[in-house]
Design a protein around this motif. Structure first.
Motif, mmCIF file in Angstrom:
data_model
loop_
_atom_site.group_PDB
_atom_site.id
_atom_site.type_symbol
_atom_site.label_atom_id
_atom_site.label_comp_id
_atom_site.label_asym_id
_atom_site.label_seq_id
_atom_site.Cartn_x
_atom_site.Cartn_y
_atom_site.Cartn_z
ATOM 1 N N SER A 100 0.814 -1.222 0.000
ATOM 2 C CA SER A 100 0.000 0.000 0.000
ATOM 3 C C SER A 100 0.846 1.270 0.000
ATOM 4 N N GLN B 101 1.679 -8.357 -7.164
ATOM 5 C CA GLN B 101 0.363 -7.880 -6.734
ATOM 6 C C GLN B 101 -0.151 -6.763 -7.645
ATOM 7 N N ARG B 102 0.746 -5.823 -7.981
ATOM 8 C CA ARG B 102 0.354 -4.709 -8.851
ATOM 9 C C ARG B 102 -0.025 -5.216 -10.245
ATOM 10 N N GLU B 103 0.760 -6.139 -10.758
ATOM 11 C CA GLU B 103 0.492 -6.646 -12.101
ATOM 12 C C GLU B 103 -0.792 -7.480 -12.143
ATOM 13 N N GLN B 104 -1.120 -8.145 -11.025
ATOM 14 C CA GLN B 104 -2.394 -8.871 -10.980
ATOM 15 C C GLN B 104 -3.567 -7.888 -11.001
ATOM 16 N N GLN B 105 -3.383 -6.750 -10.310
ATOM 17 C CA GLN B 105 -4.427 -5.701 -10.365
ATOM 18 C C GLN B 105 -4.643 -5.254 -11.809
ATOM 19 N N LEU B 106 -3.529 -4.984 -12.490
ATOM 20 C CA LEU B 106 -3.619 -4.513 -13.874
ATOM 21 C C LEU B 106 -4.225 -5.597 -14.773
ATOM 22 N N ASN C 233 -6.347 -7.968 -13.892
ATOM 23 C CA ASN C 233 -7.786 -8.064 -13.632
ATOM 24 C C ASN C 233 -8.540 -6.894 -14.240
ATOM 25 N N TYR C 234 -7.974 -5.693 -14.068
ATOM 26 C CA TYR C 234 -8.609 -4.486 -14.615
ATOM 27 C C TYR C 234 -8.725 -4.595 -16.134
ATOM 28 N N SER D 246 0.530 -11.078 -16.250
ATOM 29 C CA SER D 246 -0.117 -9.935 -16.899
ATOM 30 C C SER D 246 0.131 -9.880 -18.406
ATOM 31 N N ASN E 144 -0.358 1.555 -16.030
ATOM 32 C CA ASN E 144 -1.399 1.954 -15.086
ATOM 33 C C ASN E 144 -2.774 1.852 -15.735
ATOM 34 N N GLU E 145 -3.781 2.189 -14.967
ATOM 35 C CA GLU E 145 -5.155 2.055 -15.436
ATOM 36 C C GLU E 145 -5.422 2.965 -16.647
#
Lengths: 152, 426
Positions: free
Chosen positions: B16, B318-323, B325-326, B348, B402-403
């Motif tokens: 975080s 963790q960050r790449e999994q967020q990307l 999923n998004y 990713s 990023n998003e």
């Protein structure tokens, strides 16, 4: 959308790309020629029926991007009923269109509808998409049959 | 230099607290604006961009430390040698390899696989022996084995994958036999993003005393690789896919295998004594490092691994999994789009096709919108055949994406749909 992109994907190209003309296997072709672009995997087979030194029918099959599909479609439309010697001229003119920065007016007029493919000039990696069927045609004209031609 | 100057505090940062926008600013190339648009670089599976620390370390090496290694008896050469050998230690720690002499510097994963094929497999293979690879290998983990099959009469066998792009373990079990002499599989599919169950596969092969090579060209940049836990016999990766320079990579091999192998190339460095009658080979790892190596590349690679460690591979994952999923959700909502490869365990990387347009047309149009993706067969032609597509478009994400990059991708795909539906507004 910018001007280059608009010039590349003109309506005629989108139309011929989605609904290619002469997209079939020709019965009893005089010449069959495969064309393959290893860079992108585009692959087509060109069929020609030739009698008395004239292309009396032309068709193609294959898989590829809108540019290569449209180029094949437009080429087969144009070369039907064309003497073999003129098809050679047309090949040269088309090469000129897609590779020269400012093709002469005479060549543009001669190519007519085929000039819609001139937009690839601004996309160097896509020129081979437009020339793939033409290289297959050229190989046919050179009587090199049953061999794979490559854009490489 | 947001990150490196504060490396000590960053290395222990919880997820975080990681400042992802600051990390993106470490990559100078990403600030350029192709066609006046922000660059959304989404071809990270082909090669990754380089952070300042890598670019600066290569420049610094050439400005201040450049000399040949292991040769000169002068301060500069000693400094170059020290930097070069320190990089070997960094890689050993990065991968948790047992021994430093098990780390061989090569040009990249491709050369590493060729080395194993020629120096390990070729002298040991007999006609009708079998090499086992999977259906989702990169050409670099297919062709070197085909070459060695041609040379020895051995046969290449392929572990099938299901429609999701996952290894079929029952088929793998059935294919393992006394004829199998080596298993060579990807640790992360470059074309589908699938992460195969390599730990299980290694155990199954080892039960029959079959060595396993893992192609880590993609994997090493995305999650922690622990060679002592994996217990694979060979591991390969390429520097340029892990934020380091091009033209440098690594082969890990268990010492017992490497010692029993003949050298791959002959030349300087790999010998201990040469006469015109014969030569004695140098000890590990130098036996496999003929000629002057890519010293600056190795130094740059070490800097890249140091940089990754300051962010932390767990944070990266963790960050790449967020990307992932998004992007998966956003792409699934795009009309006419189909994702190829829906493995449960994925990194990713997303391959897809659009009903309206061929991948090359997609790529050309996206490029004009500032979005760089790969279109084509991804050096995995047999895989394209498996999914019955001539090619796919592929977006592959790094932690520096990023998003907004993903929004830019999705909006550009909508433009592709408009152009090809003939509903192009002016």
């Amino acid at each position: 959308m910018n001007d280059e992109l608009r010039a590349l994907y003109q309506e005629v190209i989108i139309d011929h790309g989605r609904h290619p003309r002469n997209f079939k296997k020709l019965d009893h072709p005089s010449y069959t020629q495969e064309g393959y672009n290893p860079l992108c995997g585009d692959r087509l087979t060109l069929y020609l029926r030739i009698a008395d030194n004239k292309i009396i029918d032309a068709s193609f099959e294959g898989q590829g991007c809108a540019i290569s599909m449209a180029a094949s479609s437009l080429m087969t439309e144009r070369i039907k009923n064309m003497p073999v010697t003129e098809a050679r001229q047309l090949f040269d003119a088309f090469q000129n269109l897609v590779t020269q920065p400012d093709p002469p007016k005479k060549i543009r007029e001669y190519l007519g509808k085929l000039t819609v493919l001139g937009g690839v000039r601004d996309f160097p990696v896509r020129i081979k998409c437009a020339t793939l069927p033409w290289h297959a045609l050229n190989a046919c004209l050179n009587n090199i049959t049953k061999q794979i031609v490559s854009t490489e | 230099m947001s990150l490196i100057d504060r490396s000590a505090e960053h290395s222990s940062l919880p997820f975080s607290k990681v400042d992802w926008p600051a990390i993106r600013r470490d990559f100078p190339l990403l600030t350029q604006q192709p066609y006046g648009k922000p660059l959304a670089y989404l071809d990270n599976a082909a090669t990754t961009q380089k952070p300042n620390i890598v670019i600066d370390s290569v420049a610094h090496f050439y400005r201040f430390d450049n000399a040949n290694v292991h040769r000169g008896v002068y301060q500069l050469s000693e400094r170059a040698t020290a930097a070069f050998e320190a990089a070997r230690d960094k890689i050993k720690y990065f991968l948790n390899a047992p021994l430093r002499e098990e780390i061989i510097f090569v040009r990249g994963a491709t050369e590493a696989i060729n080395l194993v094929a020629q120096s390990y497999a070729r002298p040991r293979l007999k006609p009708f022996d079998e090499i086992l690879i999977s259906a989702m290998e990169h050409h670099s983990n297919i062709v070197p084995w085909q070459m060695v099959c041609k040379q020895t009469g051995a046969q290449l066998k392929v572990i099938p994958i299901n429609d999701n792009g996952e290894i079929m373990l029952d088929s793998y079990r059935a294919l393992l036999s006394e004829k199998t002499k080596i298993v060579a599989i990807t640790h992360l599919s470059n074309a589908l993003g699938s992460i195969p169950p390599v730990q299980k596969m290694i155990t199954m092969a080892h039960a029959r005393e079959i060595p396993v090579l893992l192609d880590g060209a993609q994997a090493a940049a995305h999650f922690k690789v622990d060679l002592q836990t994996l217990d694979c016999d060979f591991y390969t990766f390429s520097g340029h896919k892990i934020y380091g320079p091009t033209g440098v990579g690594m082969l890990y091999g268990k010492k017992s295998y490497l010692e029993a192998m003949e050298p791959y190339q002959g030349g300087g460095e790999m010998i201990s004594r040469v006469s015109f009658e014969s030569s004695d080979y140098n000890s590990l790892p130098y036996k496999f490092e003929a000629g002057t190596p890519n010293i600056a590349g190795v130094v740059g690679l070490a800097a890249a691994l140091g940089y990754i460690n300051t962010i932390g591979l767990d944070n990266i994952r963790q960050r790449e999994q967020q990307l992932l999923n998004y992007a998966t959700q956003a792409l699934e909502q795009t009309a006419g789009l189909r994702i190829i490869g829906m493995a449960k365990h994925k990194a990713s990387i997303i391959s897809f096709v659009l009903d309206s347009a061929h991948p090359h047309d997609i790529s050309t149009i996206l490029d004009q919108q500032g979005v760089a993706i790969r279109a084509g067969h991804h050096c995995a032609m047999p895989l394209m055949t498996r999914f019955n597509v001539p090619a796919t478009a592929r977006a592959s994400f790094s932690f520096y994406n990023n998003e907004s990059d993903i929004e830019q991708l999705v909006q550009s795909l909508q433009l592709v749909n408009q152009i090809f539906s003939g509903k192009m507004g002016e």
